[in-house]
Scaffold this motif. Structure first.
Motif, PDB file in Angstrom:
ATOM      1  N   ALA A 267       0.915  -1.240   0.032  1.00 19.08           N
ATOM      2  CA  ALA A 267      -0.101   0.038   0.092  1.00 19.08           C
ATOM      3  C   ALA A 267       0.776   1.278   0.024  1.00 19.08           C
ATOM      4  O   ALA A 267       2.115   1.294   0.608  1.00 19.08           O
ATOM      5  N   PRO A 268       0.399   2.307  -0.683  1.00 20.84           N
ATOM      6  CA  PRO A 268       1.202   3.652  -0.927  1.00 20.84           C
ATOM      7  C   PRO A 268       1.204   4.379   0.389  1.00 20.84           C
ATOM      8  O   PRO A 268       0.516   4.204   1.334  1.00 20.84           O
ATOM      9  N   VAL A 269       2.531   4.880   0.596  1.00 24.43           N
ATOM     10  CA  VAL A 269       2.747   6.024   1.591  1.00 24.43           C
ATOM     11  C   VAL A 269       2.840   7.421   0.916  1.00 24.43           C
ATOM     12  O   VAL A 269       3.726   7.460   0.140  1.00 24.43           O
ATOM     13  N   TRP A 270       2.292   8.410   1.359  1.00 24.34           N
ATOM     14  CA  TRP A 270       1.968   9.616   0.923  1.00 24.34           C
ATOM     15  C   TRP A 270       2.734  10.531   1.817  1.00 24.34           C
ATOM     16  O   TRP A 270       2.521  10.551   3.126  1.00 24.34           O
ATOM     17  N   ASP A 271       3.534  11.868   1.271  1.00 25.21           N
ATOM     18  CA  ASP A 271       4.053  12.774   2.266  1.00 25.21           C
ATOM     19  C   ASP A 271       3.054  14.057   2.432  1.00 25.21           C
ATOM     20  O   ASP A 271       1.998  13.929   1.685  1.00 25.21           O
ATOM     21  N   TYR A 272       3.410  14.873   2.809  1.00 26.10           N
ATOM     22  CA  TYR A 272       3.008  16.247   3.012  1.00 26.10           C
ATOM     23  C   TYR A 272       2.539  16.852   1.937  1.00 26.10           C
ATOM     24  O   TYR A 272       1.429  17.940   2.169  1.00 26.10           O
ATOM     25  N   ARG A 273       3.161  16.634   0.913  1.00 22.52           N
ATOM     26  CA  ARG A 273       2.870  17.365  -0.640  1.00 22.52           C
ATOM     27  C   ARG A 273       1.955  16.619  -1.268  1.00 22.52           C
ATOM     28  O   ARG A 273       1.515  16.939  -2.327  1.00 22.52           O
ATOM     29  N   GLY A 274       1.680  15.384  -0.707  1.00 19.46           N
ATOM     30  CA  GLY A 274       0.617  14.601  -1.494  1.00 19.46           C
ATOM     31  C   GLY A 274       1.303  13.667  -2.624  1.00 19.46           C
ATOM     32  O   GLY A 274       0.670  13.018  -3.380  1.00 19.46           O
ATOM     33  N   ARG A 275       2.680  13.514  -2.377  1.00 18.01           N
ATOM     34  CA  ARG A 275       3.570  12.744  -3.395  1.00 18.01           C
ATOM     35  C   ARG A 275       3.752  11.436  -2.583  1.00 18.01           C
ATOM     36  O   ARG A 275       3.772  11.305  -1.454  1.00 18.01           O
ATOM     37  N   MET A 276       3.845  10.243  -3.413  1.00 15.29           N
ATOM     38  CA  MET A 276       3.965   8.857  -3.167  1.00 15.29           C
ATOM     39  C   MET A 276       5.479   8.881  -2.604  1.00 15.29           C
ATOM     40  O   MET A 276       6.483   9.394  -3.185  1.00 15.29           O
ATOM     41  N   ALA A 277       5.680   8.622  -1.168  1.00 19.24           N
ATOM     42  CA  ALA A 277       6.948   8.824  -0.766  1.00 19.24           C
ATOM     43  C   ALA A 277       7.739   7.176  -0.623  1.00 19.24           C
ATOM     44  O   ALA A 277       8.849   7.014  -0.290  1.00 19.24           O
ATOM     45  N   GLY A 278       6.688   6.304  -0.696  1.00 16.19           N
ATOM     46  CA  GLY A 278       7.065   4.781  -0.497  1.00 16.19           C
ATOM     47  C   GLY A 278       6.040   3.981  -0.468  1.00 16.19           C
ATOM     48  O   GLY A 278       4.987   4.336  -0.717  1.00 16.19           O
ATOM     49  N   CYS A 279       6.277   2.617  -0.335  1.00 16.47           N
ATOM     50  CA  CYS A 279       5.068   1.769   0.058  1.00 16.47           C
ATOM     51  C   CYS A 279       5.403   0.879   1.260  1.00 16.47           C
ATOM     52  O   CYS A 279       6.597   0.517   1.401  1.00 16.47           O
ATOM     53  N   VAL A 280       4.453   0.377   1.917  1.00 21.72           N
ATOM     54  CA  VAL A 280       4.533  -0.674   3.031  1.00 21.72           C
ATOM     55  C   VAL A 280       4.219  -1.793   2.395  1.00 21.72           C
ATOM     56  O   VAL A 280       3.058  -1.838   1.511  1.00 21.72           O
ATOM     57  N   THR A 281       4.898  -2.998   2.408  1.00 21.08           N
ATOM     58  CA  THR A 281       4.697  -4.328   1.987  1.00 21.08           C
ATOM     59  C   THR A 281       4.530  -5.190   3.179  1.00 21.08           C
ATOM     60  O   THR A 281       5.605  -5.175   4.085  1.00 21.08           O
ATOM     61  N   ALA A 282       3.668  -6.197   3.118  1.00 16.80           N
ATOM     62  CA  ALA A 282       4.000  -7.770   3.868  1.00 16.80           C
ATOM     63  C   ALA A 282       3.995  -8.660   3.017  1.00 16.80           C
ATOM     64  O   ALA A 282       3.286  -8.881   1.880  1.00 16.80           O
ATOM     65  N   SER A 283       4.869  -9.688   3.313  1.00 18.72           N
ATOM     66  CA  SER A 283       5.012 -10.806   2.522  1.00 18.72           C
ATOM     67  C   SER A 283       5.139 -11.956   3.359  1.00 18.72           C
ATOM     68  O   SER A 283       5.504 -11.911   4.603  1.00 18.72           O
ATOM     69  N   ALA A 284       4.672 -13.091   2.865  1.00 13.38           N
ATOM     70  CA  ALA A 284       4.656 -14.328   3.601  1.00 13.38           C
ATOM     71  C   ALA A 284       4.302 -15.545   2.781  1.00 13.38           C
ATOM     72  O   ALA A 284       4.030 -15.435   1.651  1.00 13.38           O
TER      73      ALA A 284
ATOM     74  N   ALA B 293      -4.275  -4.708   7.326  1.00  9.17           N
ATOM     75  CA  ALA B 293      -3.283  -4.229   8.340  1.00  9.17           C
ATOM     76  C   ALA B 293      -2.109  -3.440   7.630  1.00  9.17           C
ATOM     77  O   ALA B 293      -1.552  -2.364   8.212  1.00  9.17           O
ATOM     78  N   VAL B 294      -2.014  -3.843   6.213  1.00  9.38           N
ATOM     79  CA  VAL B 294      -0.877  -3.040   5.565  1.00  9.38           C
ATOM     80  C   VAL B 294      -1.418  -1.822   5.236  1.00  9.38           C
ATOM     81  O   VAL B 294      -0.422  -1.097   5.429  1.00  9.38           O
ATOM     82  N   MET B 295      -2.576  -1.720   4.823  1.00 11.35           N
ATOM     83  CA  MET B 295      -3.244  -0.404   4.496  1.00 11.35           C
ATOM     84  C   MET B 295      -3.237   0.526   5.612  1.00 11.35           C
ATOM     85  O   MET B 295      -2.913   1.812   5.509  1.00 11.35           O
ATOM     86  N   GLU B 296      -3.619   0.113   6.677  1.00  8.74           N
ATOM     87  CA  GLU B 296      -3.487   0.780   8.312  1.00  8.74           C
ATOM     88  C   GLU B 296      -2.195   1.403   8.278  1.00  8.74           C
ATOM     89  O   GLU B 296      -1.759   2.514   8.715  1.00  8.74           O
ATOM     90  N   ALA B 297      -1.034   0.409   8.274  1.00 10.87           N
ATOM     91  CA  ALA B 297       0.164   0.807   8.497  1.00 10.87           C
ATOM     92  C   ALA B 297       0.582   1.998   7.649  1.00 10.87           C
ATOM     93  O   ALA B 297       1.347   2.959   7.936  1.00 10.87           O
ATOM     94  N   ALA B 298       0.276   1.778   6.419  1.00 10.35           N
ATOM     95  CA  ALA B 298       1.063   2.756   5.243  1.00 10.35           C
ATOM     96  C   ALA B 298       0.083   4.112   5.570  1.00 10.35           C
ATOM     97  O   ALA B 298       0.700   5.179   5.448  1.00 10.35           O
ATOM     98  N   ALA B 299      -1.231   3.788   5.922  1.00 10.38           N
ATOM     99  CA  ALA B 299      -1.911   5.192   6.311  1.00 10.38           C
ATOM    100  C   ALA B 299      -1.172   5.921   7.611  1.00 10.38           C
ATOM    101  O   ALA B 299      -1.006   7.062   7.775  1.00 10.38           O
ATOM    102  N   GLY B 300      -0.629   5.252   8.658  1.00  8.43           N
ATOM    103  CA  GLY B 300      -0.096   5.734   9.730  1.00  8.43           C
ATOM    104  C   GLY B 300       1.191   6.345   9.335  1.00  8.43           C
ATOM    105  O   GLY B 300       1.334   7.411   9.786  1.00  8.43           O
ATOM    106  N   VAL B 301       1.932   5.832   8.560  1.00 13.22           N
ATOM    107  CA  VAL B 301       3.283   6.330   7.928  1.00 13.22           C
ATOM    108  C   VAL B 301       2.918   7.629   7.445  1.00 13.22           C
ATOM    109  O   VAL B 301       3.691   8.746   7.408  1.00 13.22           O
ATOM    110  N   SER B 302       1.809   7.668   6.508  1.00 12.78           N
ATOM    111  CA  SER B 302       1.574   8.824   5.809  1.00 12.78           C
ATOM    112  C   SER B 302       0.973   9.958   6.629  1.00 12.78           C
ATOM    113  O   SER B 302       1.452  11.256   6.342  1.00 12.78           O
TER     114      SER B 302
END
Length: 268
Positions: free
Chosen positions: A213-230, A246-255
């Protein structure tokens, strides 16, 4: 991307050429091929074996590669960590993401990672491994350029359509069935953008399940992505849906930590 040949007619000369040749030798090593001989490297980078041998000697003296005295083959050395350390330490998104990755792994029991986009590939810059004995992990610095990879599709979904076509057309991003047409690739990326998540259910390797799931910064730009693998055997049905959430929630928290929520509130 590894081991780019330095064979163009207008290639740099002198010290610049030597530097680029040295970088090409370092790039020849990969997760799949961590140990290489002189002949293998020479073939990858398009240089004579004697030239590669001289480069490796200099890199070994600097600690950037290590030579196995028994086999004469080489692997990357710990000296590279001294070069990458300042870069990794300066990545705001990496510092912001780590506690969320730790929480994600603790909650799900699976490996979590943060990747950034280097213009052509998703590059892992942080990882928290699963506590399970059987797990999927990717070392820091691992690069992904397959369209089927969940992290790659997340980043591509944030690019303009023309940029995506150029990356695919040049071979920088590798596409296979069922996405091997412009229409299919565009439809998939539109779906990823709408859903805010990409899933790789055995598409790159039959044993792996990955979700990003994508991570966004304060400018609204994609700064990275959170991944879970199993392992796929451990993530199916409802468990897969829970992992994606859970991944989307984590990415939203980082954003949010990067100020993305404040920007959205101001726009509203």
């Amino acid at each position: 991307m590894a081991g780019r040949p330095r064979t163009s007619d207008d290639a740099p000369q002198g010290a610049a050429a030597s530097l680029l040749n040295g970088l090409g030798v370092l790039e020849a090593f990969s997760i799949e091929k961590p140990v290489l001989g002189v002949t293998e490297i020479a073939q990858k980078v398009g240089l004579h074996k004697s030239t590669v041998s001289r480069i490796l000697t200099g890199l070994a003296d600097a600690g950037y590669v290590q030579r196995d005295e028994a086999t004469g083959r080489y692997r990357l050395g710990l000296g590279l960590l001294a070069l990458s350390g300042p870069l990794l330490a300066d990545l705001d998104v990496r510092r912001a993401a780590l506690p969320y990755l730790e929480d994600l792994t603790e909650r799900t029991g699976e490996t979590s990672a943060l990747a950034v986009w280097n213009g052509q590939e998703a590059v892992v810059v942080e990882q928290v491994p699963s506590p399970h004995q059987v797990k999927h992990t990717a070392s820091i610095g691992t690069r992904y350029n397959k369209f089927a990879s969940s992290s790659v599709r997340v980043f591509l979904a944030g690019l303009a359509e023309g940029a995506v076509r150029e990356l695919i057309g040049s071979g920088a991003v590798l596409v296979g069935a069922p996405y091997d047409s412009d229409a299919a690739a565009a439809a998939e990326l539109a779906a990823v953008e709408k859903a805010g998540v990409a899933v790789n259910d055995g598409a790159t390797t039959p044993e792996e399940f990955g979700v990003s799931a994508p991570v966004w910064d304060y400018r609204g730009r994609m700064a990275g992505c959170v991944t879970a693998s199993a392992p796929r055997t451990r993530v199916q049905g409802e468990v897969a849906a829970e992992l994606a959430a859970a991944v989307m929630e984590a990415a939203a928290g980082v954003s949010a930590r990067l100020g993305y929520g404040a920007k959205r509130a101001a726009e509203a």
